[in-house]
Design a protein around this motif. Structure first.
Motif, PDB file in Angstrom:
ATOM      1  N   ALA A 276       0.843  -1.205   0.000  1.00  0.00           N
ATOM      2  CA  ALA A 276       0.000   0.000   0.000  1.00  0.00           C
ATOM      3  C   ALA A 276       0.876   1.252   0.000  1.00  0.00           C
ATOM      4  N   ALA A 277       1.922   1.248   0.813  1.00  0.00           N
ATOM      5  CA  ALA A 277       2.830   2.401   0.860  1.00  0.00           C
ATOM      6  C   ALA A 277       3.516   2.597  -0.490  1.00  0.00           C
ATOM      7  N   GLN A 278       3.964   1.502  -1.082  1.00  0.00           N
ATOM      8  CA  GLN A 278       4.627   1.595  -2.380  1.00  0.00           C
ATOM      9  C   GLN A 278       3.673   2.108  -3.457  1.00  0.00           C
ATOM     10  N   LEU A 279       2.433   1.617  -3.462  1.00  0.00           N
ATOM     11  CA  LEU A 279       1.477   2.057  -4.482  1.00  0.00           C
ATOM     12  C   LEU A 279       1.142   3.529  -4.316  1.00  0.00           C
ATOM     13  N   ALA A 280       0.929   3.986  -3.084  1.00  0.00           N
ATOM     14  CA  ALA A 280       0.632   5.409  -2.852  1.00  0.00           C
ATOM     15  C   ALA A 280       1.771   6.285  -3.368  1.00  0.00           C
ATOM     16  N   ALA A 281       2.997   5.912  -3.077  1.00  0.00           N
ATOM     17  CA  ALA A 281       4.155   6.691  -3.533  1.00  0.00           C
ATOM     18  C   ALA A 281       4.320   6.594  -5.047  1.00  0.00           C
TER      19      ALA A 281
ATOM     20  N   TYR B 120      -0.030   6.752   2.943  1.00  0.00           N
ATOM     21  CA  TYR B 120      -0.375   7.800   1.980  1.00  0.00           C
ATOM     22  C   TYR B 120       0.803   8.713   1.739  1.00  0.00           C
ATOM     23  N   VAL B 121       0.681   9.549   0.706  1.00  0.00           N
ATOM     24  CA  VAL B 121       1.635  10.612   0.416  1.00  0.00           C
ATOM     25  C   VAL B 121       0.822  11.883   0.238  1.00  0.00           C
TER      26      VAL B 121
END
Length: 168
Positions: free
Chosen positions: A37-42, A69-70
């Motif tokens: 999830a962190a990778q996809l948001a970034a 999120y970012v």
């Protein structure tokens, strides 16, 4: 190190197809929900132009809880009964809002946001959460953007182990 290659001059369907291939490479051999999830948001913030927020809210009973999120500091909890994210969770349908200020019940976490795209994440028939994208530009999200981001979600679901989040 993973480097994202973006050519925004491509037609959107080709642009998103090329990004989808890169996303699959980024998520390859990693199954953790929070990490992916962190990778996809970034990844989305770095590759999709004209966004001011990209991130996840995860479903817990009848509300959404902030995930990776970012962007600027965000709302931490959103009831299914409020906002664009709540509508996506409640209906389990994509919400593409051209002008959030005209959306009844809109929650203004960032006053600069003008349009929003929220895609529910449903795994094995169960709502896991939503992916929320915000833009400071009205009418930012087209049907091509929606379809491209939905393909990102399919790649994310395929790459991710959701068993612990689903009580399995």
């Amino acid at each position: 190190m993973f480097e994202i290659t973006v050519d925004t001059s491509l037609p959107k369907t080709v642009f998103y197809k090329e990004l989808e291939s890169q996303l699959e490479g980024l998520l390859y051999d990693e199954r953790d929900l929070i990490c992916n999830a962190a990778q996809l948001a970034a990844f989305i913030m770095q590759s999709v132009p004209d966004l001011n927020w990209s991130g996840f809210y995860f479903a817990r009973e009848d509300e959404l809880i902030l995930g990776p999120y970012v962007g600027k500091v965000a709302c931490t909890r959103i009831p299914f009964s409020k906002g664009v994210c709540g509508a996506a969770a409640r209906t389990q349908a994509v919400q593409r809002v051209d002008d959030v200020h005209g959306f009844s019940g809109h929650i203004a976490c960032d006053g600069d946001t003008a349009s929003e795209l929220v895609i529910p994440i449903v795994v094995e028939g169960r709502l896991v959460g939503v992916l929320d994208l915000d833009s400071p530009i009205k009418n930012r999200f087209s049907i091509e953007d929606q379809q491209g981001i939905e393909r990102f979600i399919h790649a994310f679901i395929k790459a991710t182990d959701f068993s612990w989040s689903m009580g399995v």
